[in-house]
Scaffold this motif. Sequence first.
Motif, PDB file in Angstrom:
ATOM      1  N   PRO A   1     -18.525 -22.275   4.370  1.00 51.96           N
ATOM      2  CA  PRO A   1     -19.282 -23.547   5.495  1.00 51.96           C
ATOM      3  C   PRO A   1     -20.376 -23.332   5.924  1.00 51.96           C
ATOM      4  O   PRO A   1     -19.961 -21.788   6.602  1.00 51.96           O
ATOM      5  CB  PRO A   1     -17.705 -23.812   6.305  1.00 51.96           C
ATOM      6  N   ALA A   2     -21.057 -24.038   6.278  1.00 49.74           N
ATOM      7  CA  ALA A   2     -22.609 -23.510   6.783  1.00 49.74           C
ATOM      8  C   ALA A   2     -22.220 -22.692   7.962  1.00 49.74           C
ATOM      9  O   ALA A   2     -21.596 -23.807   9.070  1.00 49.74           O
ATOM     10  CB  ALA A   2     -23.928 -23.781   6.964  1.00 49.74           C
ATOM     11  N   ASN A   3     -22.940 -21.589   8.928  1.00 50.77           N
ATOM     12  CA  ASN A   3     -22.441 -21.217   9.791  1.00 50.77           C
ATOM     13  C   ASN A   3     -21.026 -21.405  10.430  1.00 50.77           C
ATOM     14  O   ASN A   3     -21.226 -22.157  11.642  1.00 50.77           O
ATOM     15  CB  ASN A   3     -22.784 -22.179  11.355  1.00 50.77           C
ATOM     16  N   HIS A   4     -20.227 -21.327   9.801  1.00 52.00           N
ATOM     17  CA  HIS A   4     -18.457 -21.165   9.975  1.00 52.00           C
ATOM     18  C   HIS A   4     -17.756 -19.394   9.095  1.00 52.00           C
ATOM     19  O   HIS A   4     -18.440 -19.726   9.102  1.00 52.00           O
ATOM     20  CB  HIS A   4     -17.871 -22.019   9.631  1.00 52.00           C
ATOM     21  N   PHE A   5     -17.619 -19.142  10.297  1.00 52.94           N
ATOM     22  CA  PHE A   5     -16.915 -17.021  10.286  1.00 52.94           C
ATOM     23  C   PHE A   5     -15.465 -17.453  10.124  1.00 52.94           C
ATOM     24  O   PHE A   5     -14.844 -17.400  10.916  1.00 52.94           O
ATOM     25  CB  PHE A   5     -18.388 -16.612  11.174  1.00 52.94           C
ATOM     26  N   LYS A   6     -15.761 -16.587   9.128  1.00 55.19           N
ATOM     27  CA  LYS A   6     -13.666 -16.107   9.751  1.00 55.19           C
ATOM     28  C   LYS A   6     -14.244 -14.400   9.376  1.00 55.19           C
ATOM     29  O   LYS A   6     -14.765 -13.586   8.732  1.00 55.19           O
ATOM     30  CB  LYS A   6     -13.489 -16.475   8.100  1.00 55.19           C
TER      31      LYS A   6
ATOM     32  N   GLU B   1      -8.945 -26.103   7.402  1.00 54.29           N
ATOM     33  CA  GLU B   1      -9.975 -26.165   6.830  1.00 54.29           C
ATOM     34  C   GLU B   1     -10.880 -25.582   5.954  1.00 54.29           C
ATOM     35  O   GLU B   1     -10.759 -25.732   5.017  1.00 54.29           O
ATOM     36  CB  GLU B   1      -9.446 -24.640   7.946  1.00 54.29           C
ATOM     37  N   PRO B   2     -12.224 -25.891   6.701  1.00 59.30           N
ATOM     38  CA  PRO B   2     -13.282 -26.072   4.984  1.00 59.30           C
ATOM     39  C   PRO B   2     -13.000 -25.345   4.679  1.00 59.30           C
ATOM     40  O   PRO B   2     -13.446 -23.306   4.632  1.00 59.30           O
ATOM     41  CB  PRO B   2     -14.605 -26.757   6.323  1.00 59.30           C
ATOM     42  N   LEU B   3     -13.496 -25.096   2.855  1.00 58.95           N
ATOM     43  CA  LEU B   3     -13.275 -23.699   2.825  1.00 58.95           C
ATOM     44  C   LEU B   3     -14.863 -23.567   1.625  1.00 58.95           C
ATOM     45  O   LEU B   3     -15.509 -22.450   1.554  1.00 58.95           O
ATOM     46  CB  LEU B   3     -12.658 -24.352   1.235  1.00 58.95           C
ATOM     47  N   PHE B   4     -14.736 -24.594   1.506  1.00 58.34           N
ATOM     48  CA  PHE B   4     -16.644 -23.996   0.960  1.00 58.34           C
ATOM     49  C   PHE B   4     -17.760 -25.164   1.134  1.00 58.34           C
ATOM     50  O   PHE B   4     -17.337 -26.839   1.047  1.00 58.34           O
ATOM     51  CB  PHE B   4     -16.804 -23.836  -0.311  1.00 58.34           C
ATOM     52  N   GLN B   5     -19.107 -25.255   1.240  1.00 55.62           N
ATOM     53  CA  GLN B   5     -20.325 -26.734   1.013  1.00 55.62           C
ATOM     54  C   GLN B   5     -20.481 -26.321   0.082  1.00 55.62           C
ATOM     55  O   GLN B   5     -21.124 -25.289  -0.373  1.00 55.62           O
ATOM     56  CB  GLN B   5     -20.651 -25.822   2.346  1.00 55.62           C
ATOM     57  N   ALA B   6     -21.030 -27.766  -0.534  1.00 56.02           N
ATOM     58  CA  ALA B   6     -21.207 -28.182  -1.640  1.00 56.02           C
ATOM     59  C   ALA B   6     -22.731 -28.697  -1.846  1.00 56.02           C
ATOM     60  O   ALA B   6     -22.879 -30.295  -0.660  1.00 56.02           O
ATOM     61  CB  ALA B   6     -20.696 -28.705  -2.747  1.00 56.02           C
TER      62      ALA B   6
END
Length: 272
Positions: free
Chosen positions: A130-135, A173-178
Amino acid sequence: MDQPQLEVGIYQLVDDSMLKKNRADGTGWDWRWADWQRDWMDATPSRYAYRCLPLTIVNQTGWWIMNPVGFSAIWRGQDPAGGIEFLFDSEPELWKNWINNQFGAGIITWNTPFLFRTKPQGSRLLVCGPANHFKTNAHPLTALIESDWMTMSFTMNYKLMIPNIPVRFDVGEPLFQAIPLANNTCADLETATVTYQKLEEDPEVNRSYREWNEGRLQFHQKKAKGEIKADDWQKDYFQGRDATGREAPPDHMTKVRPPRIRFSPMTKPPQS
């Protein structure tokens, strides 16, 4: 010649019982258009992070696929016995078939439940975190897929960086962005005309950049002197103009509207 319109087909690979909207335990796969907001951007003073239009635009470009089950993961390191220990919140026998460490090297792998196909020929699918989302301690891997012909599913992967430190993934929670791309980006780069020169060699670009740079310096100097409100900001890029007042092309965007999706008669849209 007009460029062919991008077409995106999203195929559900799993039974309806694996979708979150159909499960009673709160787990399950879900997807939706990417959200433009981020918690860390909300927390900046006066939410100033949203003034960076390039960040806000990429935040809301493409679809999010959501994590289907809550779990914690601990990487035990690179030694021969090292792997990832998974602690699922529920139904570990079910979810271990979807989320595992099949590639080793501290990589968590999700077997994804959707297939993306795109047209025209040469179109691609960018898959990233997810863009600009950090873990902390978990870095999403990024891939570019030839979605114009591929009929295989793909995996999403995160690399754990430090052994023996638990990482938490929450359900939903968002896992990935396509992000579908209309062109073959790699081929475009291979055939691109690329120049390298000193700024002064291009008078027009040099003038525009110098005026912007001088204006920015003056703006910050005035802010430091209290002549400009502390939460004020320059809006040239956001409003689609450069420092000389020249307007951006008509396709300048400040937000991204999700495309309309046509659902087949047998498929119901997600509830989220």
